[in-house]
Design an enzyme around this catalytic site. Sequence first.
Site, PDB file in Angstrom:
ATOM      1  N   LYS A 187       0.857  -1.185   0.000  1.00 57.46           N
ATOM      2  CA  LYS A 187       0.000   0.000   0.000  1.00 57.46           C
ATOM      3  C   LYS A 187       0.893   1.235   0.000  1.00 57.46           C
ATOM      4  O   LYS A 187       1.762   1.396   0.867  1.00 57.46           O
ATOM      5  CB  LYS A 187      -0.868  -0.029   1.261  1.00 57.46           C
ATOM      6  CG  LYS A 187      -2.266   0.466   1.060  1.00 57.46           C
ATOM      7  CD  LYS A 187      -3.069   0.212   2.328  1.00 57.46           C
ATOM      8  CE  LYS A 187      -4.418   0.849   2.245  1.00 57.46           C
ATOM      9  NZ  LYS A 187      -5.106   0.824   3.535  1.00 57.46           N
TER      10      LYS A 187
HETATM   11  C1  E4P Z   1      -8.413   1.763   3.444  1.00 60.41           C
HETATM   12  O1  E4P Z   1      -7.647   0.930   3.011  1.00 60.41           O
HETATM   13  C2  E4P Z   1      -8.299   2.409   4.744  1.00 60.41           C
HETATM   14  O2  E4P Z   1      -7.670   1.510   5.622  1.00 60.41           O
HETATM   15  C3  E4P Z   1      -9.630   2.739   5.366  1.00 60.41           C
HETATM   16  O3  E4P Z   1     -10.706   2.348   4.557  1.00 60.41           O
HETATM   17  C4  E4P Z   1      -9.739   4.122   5.899  1.00 60.41           C
HETATM   18  O4  E4P Z   1     -11.002   4.294   6.489  1.00 60.41           O
HETATM   19  P1  E4P Z   1     -11.337   5.489   7.495  1.00 60.41           P
HETATM   20  O5  E4P Z   1     -11.506   6.735   6.679  1.00 60.41           O
HETATM   21  O6  E4P Z   1     -12.622   5.079   8.133  1.00 60.41           O
HETATM   22  O7  E4P Z   1     -10.180   5.610   8.441  1.00 60.41           O
END
Ligand code: E4P
Length: 225
Positions: free
Chosen positions: A90
């Site tokens: 990522k």
């Molecule tokens: C995506 O990969 C992120 O980990 C996640 O969806 C972020 O979500 P949030 O905005 O609720 O922190």
Amino acid sequence: LCYKEETVKLFIDTANLDEIKKANSYGVLDGVTTNPTLLSKEKEEPMVQFKKICEIVKGPVSAEVTSLDAEGMLAEAKELAQISSNIVIKVPCTIDGLKTTKELSASGIKTNLTLCFSPSQALLVAKAGATYVSPFVGRLDDISTEGMNLIEDIRVIYDNYGIETQILVASIRHPLHFVEAARIGADVATVPLSVIEKLMKHPLTDIGIKRFSDDWEKLKTSLVK
Ligand code: E4P
């Protein structure tokens, strides 16, 4: 499988092993996404935690780099990729993230371009060879912008050019986000456990079960008399 074409894939958005095991036991889990905030709740060395997650789930498991420069991102990515063949790196939607994606894609390492908030970011990361792009719908909703419009825009742009980068809808906060993602034709949605469970919840199902079971009991009681 009970469908002819690829359906929307369901990932769980957590680094918690109990949540991952629970979602996996439901029979509908395709992968896992994590981020540094989610990992900070687990109090375990991240490399160890990723290994444990990969032992539970055979589908893609996203592990995020934290360096800000391409050199650091690449070094982290190479280490993370050693953990298991299902690790996806990522990387943030920045210029350094683009450079890193280009390199990783050339070496056959899968990437998930995170913190995507615009169609232009989604287009550039696809050109760099991203496996997945993660547009964050909930965080856009939080600032009074319709997050789902971004998913529609990316779907149109990707379809215009036959781009194969998968749209992974992230920052999902409620069941309608998931339903809309599927309606638009997103490839993946990553969903917290609480929302996965809400996807199967309907008050009329609960009322129906109660009525059937009450009537069944009445029938059995009347037969005993
Ligand atoms: C995506 O990969 C992120 O980990 C996640 O969806 C972020 O979500 P949030 O905005 O609720 O922190």
